[in-house]
Enzyme design. Structure first.
Site, mmCIF file in Angstrom:
data_model
loop_
_atom_site.group_PDB
_atom_site.id
_atom_site.type_symbol
_atom_site.label_atom_id
_atom_site.label_comp_id
_atom_site.label_asym_id
_atom_site.label_seq_id
_atom_site.Cartn_x
_atom_site.Cartn_y
_atom_site.Cartn_z
ATOM 1 N N LYS A 1 41.548 30.538 22.065
ATOM 2 C CA LYS A 1 42.549 31.571 22.287
ATOM 3 C C LYS A 1 43.221 31.278 23.619
ATOM 4 O O LYS A 1 42.551 31.115 24.637
ATOM 5 C CB LYS A 1 41.871 32.942 22.314
ATOM 6 C CG LYS A 1 42.824 34.122 22.212
ATOM 7 C CD LYS A 1 43.369 34.271 20.791
ATOM 8 C CE LYS A 1 44.129 35.581 20.627
ATOM 9 N NZ LYS A 1 43.227 36.749 20.591
ATOM 10 N N HIS A 2 44.536 31.183 23.618
ATOM 11 C CA HIS A 2 45.300 30.878 24.827
ATOM 12 C C HIS A 2 44.780 29.611 25.513
ATOM 13 O O HIS A 2 44.601 29.568 26.730
ATOM 14 C CB HIS A 2 45.300 32.062 25.780
ATOM 15 C CG HIS A 2 45.960 33.279 25.209
ATOM 16 N ND1 HIS A 2 47.300 33.306 24.869
ATOM 17 C CD2 HIS A 2 45.467 34.498 24.878
ATOM 18 C CE1 HIS A 2 47.596 34.505 24.372
ATOM 19 N NE2 HIS A 2 46.506 35.237 24.360
ATOM 20 N N ASN B 1 38.759 27.864 37.290
ATOM 21 C CA ASN B 1 37.345 27.550 37.476
ATOM 22 C C ASN B 1 36.558 27.923 36.216
ATOM 23 O O ASN B 1 36.826 28.945 35.614
ATOM 24 C CB ASN B 1 36.775 28.307 38.670
ATOM 25 C CG ASN B 1 37.245 27.728 39.990
ATOM 26 O OD1 ASN B 1 37.216 26.521 40.190
ATOM 27 N ND2 ASN B 1 37.672 28.589 40.911
ATOM 28 N N HIS C 1 43.579 22.130 34.658
ATOM 29 C CA HIS C 1 44.548 23.128 35.112
ATOM 30 C C HIS C 1 45.673 23.321 34.096
ATOM 31 O O HIS C 1 45.839 22.516 33.208
ATOM 32 C CB HIS C 1 45.151 22.706 36.459
ATOM 33 C CG HIS C 1 44.165 22.800 37.578
ATOM 34 N ND1 HIS C 1 43.428 21.718 38.013
ATOM 35 C CD2 HIS C 1 43.763 23.851 38.337
ATOM 36 C CE1 HIS C 1 42.646 22.094 39.013
ATOM 37 N NE2 HIS C 1 42.825 23.386 39.220
#
Length: 529
Positions: A280-281, A423, A529
């Site tokens: 999800k996302h 993180n 990232h």
């Protein structure tokens, strides 16, 4: 714009991919357009019964040097580049007996295909087209007079204008010229990147990345953003190569999430166990291995059933009917797998909007490659993170060594952590995630969020305690302080895997020893990232 109409008297055709070329050439001949061609293309057209002039009859020179030199001649380039309304150009054509070429049909030597199939260096070099790009660029520059086609998809548009106007409009010629330059740019980018890789150049002086349109998307991440999906020469199993069996068209976010899901599930060897990743996302909300796909799916779903709603499900084995029934019990956006049984396809088919993608294979997590993202005024390019925990030498740094069961789960958790936004904290037990904390500004927050999600999942399932009790924990980068580790210990973790490398490693290790948990270091981090 018929005021800029250009009638065609002569077409030069030289194609590597001959899809549709016979019908197109026959239609051109039907409009009285003289056909000129080279080598294999001329042979194909002649055998189809078409009258075709050999390019050597234009140039006065034979093809030579194994076909390397055949169109690199003033008779060809003059015919393409001459400005028809320029008296000096017209005089030069008369003086040197140069005949105009009004329509150029070229697709390039299959260099990308040669690289994709693993051809040797010399074979790849021989598949670098020289004459084709030179002609394409010449014709595209002179698009005021010449139409250039580099894609069989455009044959119909040219024929439509010939039928309607007896020639091509400037509007069409401009669109074709723009595509022509984009095609040669993508072609040169593929060659440049192949050379850089062959020479081991990690940061060449120039870097170009090109691709071919797969589809124009309804919008981007948000409705006010335009978007499109392109395929690059990188032949990697995944959403770009997958066959969509059913469902609505993919959105920008669907594609992004599906790629994240399939790359994650590919970390798990299908010969060892079935695996499922629910995304999800672009973050995993549940990942698990099991004896079967339905077992893996249910374990993955149990990690965070709330977030799984409307997610993407990726599988490392052929989708079977049992797994298909379970997955379709809740709303799911996309299912991607290497393949599917006919029964499974039928079951998914009952959910008309559910997208089913079959990728024919799994991407190799160890394979090299490049990833790229844009920044303001620049392009960040890096090698793909192809580090795999199974290849790492784990270093025990605590008094207690992990048990075999803990070691198995530690490796599992670190595989997942590689695919979670930093993180990252991942709790795992029995080859399944039981809590995932992603994308937080501090590692301690990720540890807390993951633990809280495990508590919520336990409550929803009617369990007395969260599954983090007796779990292991993975961190994608080192613990800068012991506080994040202490949160994990409080949540019930008994062993931890992390890269190490902090100036406070000793403090973190001592905290682990004080609580009797095992810790291993990988020496390698997985920032994402």
């Amino acid at each position: 714009m018929t005021e800029h109409l250009r009638r065609a008297s002569r077409a030069l055709i030289s194609v590597s991919d001959k899809t549709g070329i016979i019908d197109f050439a026959r239609a051109l001949a039907g409009y009285g357009i003289e056909l000129v061609s080279t080598g294999g293309t001329r042979k194909t057209l002649s055998e189809a019964g078409l009258v075709v002039l050999d390019v050597t009859e234009l140039t006065g020179f034979p093809e030579m040097m194994d076909g390397r030199v055949k169109t690199l001649h003033p008779a060809v380039h003059g015919g393409l580049l001459a400005i028809r309304d320029n008296p000096a150009h017209a005089e030069a054509m008369r003086a040197h007996r140069i005949r105009p070429i009004d329509l150029l049909v070229v697709n390039l030597y299959p260099f990308e295909e040669a690289v994709a199939r693993g051809a040797d260096f010399d074979t790849c070099v021989e598949n670098i087209d020289i004459g084709g790009p030179a002609m394409i660029r010449a014709a595209a520059k002179n698009h005021a007079d010449v139409a250039v086609l580099v894609d069989a998809d455009d044959y119909a548009a040219v024929l439509a204008e010939l039928a309607q106007h007896g020639g091509t409009t400037l509007s069409l010629r401009r669109r074709l010229a723009a595509k022509a330059y984009a095609r040669t740019a993508a072609y040169d980018a593929a060659i440049a990147n192949w050379f850089a890789n062959a020479l081991g150049e990690l940061a060449p002086g120039y870097r170009a990345i090109g691709g071919r349109l797969i589809e124009k998307l309804r919008y981007g991440e948000n409705p006010h953003q335009s978007a499109a999906f392109y395929r690059t020469p990188d032949r990697r199993f995944g959403v770009a190569t997958a066959r969509q069996v059913q469902g609505r068209e993919l959105s920008y976010n669907n594609i992004n999430d599906t790629d994240a899901a399939y790359e994650c599930v590919a970390e798990f060897d299908p010969a060892r166990a079935a695996a499922c990743a629910i995304i999800k996302h672009a973050n995993p909300c549940g990942v698990a291995e099991g004896d079967s796909l339905i077992d893996a799916y249910r374990k993955a779903l149990a990690c965070d059933p709330v977030s799984a709603y409307g997610g993407v499900v990726a599988l490392n084995r052929t989708l079977d009917a049992q797994a298909a029934r379970a997955i379709t019990e809740i709303f799911t956006e996309v299912i991607i797998a290497p393949d599917a049984t006919q029964e499974a396809i039928g079951i998914v088919g009952a959910r008309r909007n559910l997208r089913l993608l079959l990728a024919d294979g799994l991407p190799d997590p160890r394979a090299t490659g490049l990833t790229a993202k844009t920044v303001a005024g620049g392009l960040l390019v890096q090698s793909r993170d192809n580090a795999v925990v199974d290849d790492m030498e784990l270093k025990q740094v605590t008094k207690r060594a992990p048990t075999n069961a803990e070691l198995r789960d530690l490796r599992f958790a670190f595989r997942v952590a590689k695919h979670v936004k930093s993180n990252t904290i991942v709790y795992a037990k029995d080859s399944a995630t039981v809590g995932v904390g992603a994308g937080q500004m501090s590692r301690i927050d990720s540890a807390r969020i993951a633990a809280r999600k495990a508590e919520d999942a336990a409550k929803a399932a009617g369990l007395n305690e969260p599954a983090t009790k007796g779990s292991v924990v993975a961190s994608d980068a080192f613990f800068p302080f012991a506080d994040g580790l202490l949160v994990a210990i409080e949540a019930g973790a008994t062993a931890v895997i992390q890269p190490g490398g902090s100036v406070r490693d000793d403090e973190v290790i001592n905290a682990a020893d004080e609580h009797g948990i095992a810790m291993v270091l990988t020496g390698m981090r997985h920032f994402r990232h």
